[in-house]
Each structure stands twice: as C-alpha cells, then as structure tokens.
Design a protein around this motif. Structure first.
Motif, mmCIF file in Angstrom:
data_model
loop_
_atom_site.group_PDB
_atom_site.id
_atom_site.type_symbol
_atom_site.label_atom_id
_atom_site.label_comp_id
_atom_site.label_asym_id
_atom_site.label_seq_id
_atom_site.Cartn_x
_atom_site.Cartn_y
_atom_site.Cartn_z
ATOM 1 N N ARG A 159 40.395 29.114 -17.976
ATOM 2 C CA ARG A 159 39.169 28.062 -17.584
ATOM 3 C C ARG A 159 39.263 27.038 -18.541
ATOM 4 N N LEU A 160 39.360 27.219 -19.605
ATOM 5 C CA LEU A 160 39.666 26.026 -20.756
ATOM 6 C C LEU A 160 40.876 25.317 -20.387
ATOM 7 N N ALA A 161 42.196 26.069 -20.039
ATOM 8 C CA ALA A 161 43.161 25.251 -19.843
ATOM 9 C C ALA A 161 43.157 24.539 -18.406
ATOM 10 N N ARG A 162 42.360 25.097 -17.451
ATOM 11 C CA ARG A 162 42.166 24.132 -16.313
ATOM 12 C C ARG A 162 41.233 22.817 -16.515
ATOM 13 N N PHE A 163 40.246 23.215 -17.270
ATOM 14 C CA PHE A 163 39.249 22.043 -17.674
ATOM 15 C C PHE A 163 40.205 20.959 -18.323
ATOM 16 N N ASN A 164 41.137 21.367 -19.398
ATOM 17 C CA ASN A 164 42.066 20.421 -20.037
ATOM 18 C C ASN A 164 42.795 19.606 -19.121
ATOM 19 N N THR A 165 43.316 20.221 -18.039
ATOM 20 C CA THR A 165 44.283 19.354 -16.986
ATOM 21 C C THR A 165 43.331 18.862 -16.070
ATOM 22 N N ASN A 166 42.145 18.399 -16.096
ATOM 23 C CA ASN A 166 41.506 17.804 -14.989
ATOM 24 C C ASN A 166 42.015 16.338 -14.985
ATOM 25 N N LEU A 167 42.181 15.983 -13.812
ATOM 26 C CA LEU A 167 42.755 14.505 -13.453
ATOM 27 C C LEU A 167 41.713 13.558 -13.174
ATOM 28 N N THR A 168 41.098 14.067 -12.099
ATOM 29 C CA THR A 168 40.100 13.278 -11.552
ATOM 30 C C THR A 168 38.686 14.081 -11.457
ATOM 31 N N VAL A 169 37.437 13.592 -12.057
ATOM 32 C CA VAL A 169 36.201 14.298 -12.005
ATOM 33 C C VAL A 169 35.728 13.573 -10.694
ATOM 34 N N VAL A 170 35.595 14.413 -9.708
ATOM 35 C CA VAL A 170 34.817 14.084 -8.481
ATOM 36 C C VAL A 170 33.524 13.795 -8.535
ATOM 37 N N ASP A 171 32.838 14.749 -9.149
ATOM 38 C CA ASP A 171 31.314 14.781 -9.413
ATOM 39 C C ASP A 171 31.141 15.296 -10.768
ATOM 40 N N LYS A 172 30.750 14.134 -11.730
ATOM 41 C CA LYS A 172 30.557 14.849 -13.098
ATOM 42 C C LYS A 172 29.104 15.756 -13.262
ATOM 43 N N ARG A 173 28.458 15.722 -12.356
ATOM 44 C CA ARG A 173 27.075 16.538 -12.258
ATOM 45 C C ARG A 173 27.491 18.158 -12.096
ATOM 46 N N PHE A 174 28.828 18.363 -11.756
ATOM 47 C CA PHE A 174 29.186 19.821 -11.484
ATOM 48 C C PHE A 174 30.262 19.974 -12.503
ATOM 49 N N PHE A 175 30.280 21.728 -13.005
ATOM 50 C CA PHE A 175 31.422 22.130 -13.663
ATOM 51 C C PHE A 175 32.216 22.974 -12.319
ATOM 52 N N GLN A 176 33.547 23.023 -12.556
ATOM 53 C CA GLN A 176 34.139 23.760 -11.502
ATOM 54 C C GLN A 176 34.276 25.195 -12.223
ATOM 55 N N GLY A 177 33.479 26.346 -11.788
ATOM 56 C CA GLY A 177 33.393 27.557 -12.303
ATOM 57 C C GLY A 177 32.410 27.497 -13.458
ATOM 58 N N LEU A 178 31.948 28.893 -13.864
ATOM 59 C CA LEU A 178 31.097 28.894 -14.820
ATOM 60 C C LEU A 178 31.575 28.402 -16.032
ATOM 61 N N PRO A 179 30.872 27.567 -16.772
ATOM 62 C CA PRO A 179 31.449 27.209 -18.286
ATOM 63 C C PRO A 179 31.540 28.463 -19.313
ATOM 64 N N SER A 180 32.410 28.283 -19.989
ATOM 65 C CA SER A 180 32.744 29.586 -20.964
ATOM 66 C C SER A 180 31.652 29.942 -21.923
ATOM 67 N N PRO A 181 30.870 28.655 -22.376
ATOM 68 C CA PRO A 181 29.375 29.042 -23.034
ATOM 69 C C PRO A 181 28.279 29.945 -22.409
ATOM 70 N N ALA A 182 28.252 29.529 -20.926
ATOM 71 C CA ALA A 182 27.376 30.194 -20.447
ATOM 72 C C ALA A 182 27.700 31.632 -19.981
ATOM 73 N N ALA A 183 29.056 31.819 -19.733
ATOM 74 C CA ALA A 183 29.646 33.126 -19.398
ATOM 75 C C ALA A 183 29.330 33.940 -20.658
ATOM 76 N N ALA A 184 29.598 33.467 -21.969
ATOM 77 C CA ALA A 184 29.357 34.224 -23.201
ATOM 78 C C ALA A 184 27.944 34.687 -23.308
ATOM 79 N N ALA A 185 26.943 33.576 -22.916
ATOM 80 C CA ALA A 185 25.569 33.816 -23.116
ATOM 81 C C ALA A 185 25.146 34.983 -22.062
ATOM 82 N N LEU A 186 26.058 35.025 -21.017
ATOM 83 C CA LEU A 186 25.390 36.357 -20.055
ATOM 84 C C LEU A 186 25.590 37.447 -20.744
ATOM 85 N N VAL A 187 27.075 37.617 -21.332
ATOM 86 C CA VAL A 187 27.594 38.858 -21.877
ATOM 87 C C VAL A 187 26.476 39.357 -23.121
#
Length: 275
Positions: A128-156
């Motif tokens: 997920r971090l690698a995909r985030f770092n290769t983003n070319l064009t953010v179509v909608d800045k209001r949304f993340f693509q996939g659950l952010p890693s801090p939120a995933a860590a908070a779930l666990v």
C-alpha cells in the motif's frame, strides 16, 4: 617574468565555487522520528508482555504521523528526504510493529497460520505504501485508495488494547481469541490493498474560521474519548474501517467511478544500467 604566475593565479581565482551541501529540515523530521520511535517502542513493549503500552505507542505514532506532513506544509519545509523518511517510518510503525504485536499477543498458538496472517498484513502495508508513493494523478483528494496503514494498525492494535483492558490475556484465553485476531489482521491487511475509497479528511482546513459550536463539539469529542479510550477509539476505527465499503457501494449505485487514484506500475527505464 610574472606572466606565467599571473595566469596561474587568474585560473585559480576562476575555479568554480563548491556548492553548499543541502541540509535537512529538522522540524518535520523530528515528528517523523518520534512516530518511528512509537513503532519501535510498541515492539519492545510487546516483547516484554506490556501490550497496552504497545498499543498506546502505535496510537501516539498515528498522531505524530498526521502532524509531520501538516507541519512541513505550514512551514514550507517539504523535501524528498522527508517523504522517504515518512514512508520508512510508516512501514515500521504501521506495518511491521502491528504485525509483530498481534503475532506475539494472540497468533502464536495458530502456528503456521499465525505467522502467515502477520506476514500478509506486513506485506500489504508495504504494497500500500509503495502504491501510494507511485500515485500519478489524484482524481479525488477527499478519498484514499484502500484503508490507510495507520487506520489498519489502529484496527489491529485497538482490538488488542480493548481485549487486554478487559482482562483477556491473548493466546492464554484459548484459540477463539487467536482466530478472532487472525480475522482482524487479515481484514485490515487486505483492505489496505483494495481500491475501496476511504475518506481522507484532506479537505479539512485548519486555517479556515469555523463556528463556535465546532470547538464545543471537539471538546465534547475529546471528553467522550477519555471516558474509555480503548473502547471509544476501537469503535471509531471499526466504523472508519467499514465506511469505505459503504462508499464503494454508494458510488456503484450512483454509477460513479470507484477508483479514485491513477497509479503507474511501469518499471523505470533501465537503459545504461546493464553492460
């Protein structure tokens, strides 16, 4: 007789000045290092059986991670070094640390299945971090693509914190808790690498004036969290962790595009790398 010496002196005077070495902005990187320490602290606490402290360390890392980028933008101290440092810190604090904490706490009795679940979570965080770092064009800045890693860590770790606070001692409680932790770990890990859109809160501006009632609501929210931090924080992140699927279904029903970010998976040009 002095022409040769004068020419040498003239050439030495015209020698190019060595460029100054670029420094590192200290303020945003201090927040990043502090977030990295939170993840490292969580690992050490888990090794010593202090799982509530491990959870607190990762939650503190989340707060610090949310601040370093904002501080860099507010002080105009963004840098490529800071971006790379932030990604490496996130991998430790929200990838490796939660995977190790949950493995030590509950997944060990599952044997091979336990460490496979922990590895899946850790590898999904890296992807997920690698995909985030290769983003070319953010179509909608209001949304993340996939659950952010801090939120995933908070779930666990939020689940671990809540169960530990209620007196459940991880693997000592039997296989039922190990399998529930297994499910949380897989859900959080796999949701990170989906195309499900999760609200990013990036359209919230701290420079904009707000009604007085907003400050009152924030104060009430802080007071509500302090009533029972493990339960309230875990409940909040459970709601956030499933909210993306609600947005996904809503976008599908409205016929809107679901993928909110365009990414490039092309390999870099290797011309000249091989001889």
């Amino acid at each position: 007789m002095h022409d040769g010496a004068d020419a040498v002196a003239e050439r030495s005077d015209e020698a190019p000045v060595r460029p100054r070495r670029k420094g590192i902005y200290i303020l945003p990187n201090l927040f990043t290092l502090a977030a990295l320490f939170g993840g490292f602290y969580a690992i050490v606490m888990a090794m010593n059986g202090l799982f509530d402290q491990a959870a607190i360390g990762i939650f503190c890392a989340m707060v610090l991670d949310s601040l370093d980028g904002r501080v860099a933008r507010m002080t105009n101290t963004q840098s490529t070094f800071g971006e790379q440092m932030d990604s490496l810190s996130d991998m430790v604090s929200f990838g490796a640390a939660p995977a190790l904490v949950v493995y030590v706490w509950a997944l060990t009795p599952l044997g091979r299945w336990g460490w496979i679940a922990a590895f899946i979570y850790c590898s999904c965080a890296a992807l997920r971090l690698a995909r985030f770092n290769t983003n070319l064009t953010v179509v909608d800045k209001r949304f993340f693509q996939g659950l952010p890693s801090p939120a995933a860590a908070a779930l666990v770790v939020g689940f671990i914190w809540l169960m530990d606070n209620q007196g459940f001692n991880g693997s000592a409680e039997g296989l039922w808790l190990s399998w529930v932790s297994f499910g949380f770990t897989l859900y959080a890990g796999l949701t990170m690498v989906t195309n499900v859109p999760f609200y990013s809160f990036k359209d919230v501006s701290f420079k904009r004036s707000v009604p007085f009632i907003t400050i009152v609501a924030i104060a009430l929210g802080i007071g509500f969290i302090t009533l029972h931090p493990p339960l309230v924080l875990f409940a909040l992140f459970v709601v956030y962790g499933v909210s993306g699927y609600g947005v996904y279904v809503w976008k599908r029903m409205k016929g809107k595009p679901v993928s909110v970010i365009a990414t490039s998976m092309d390999e870099p040009d290797e011309k000249g790398l091989h001889h």
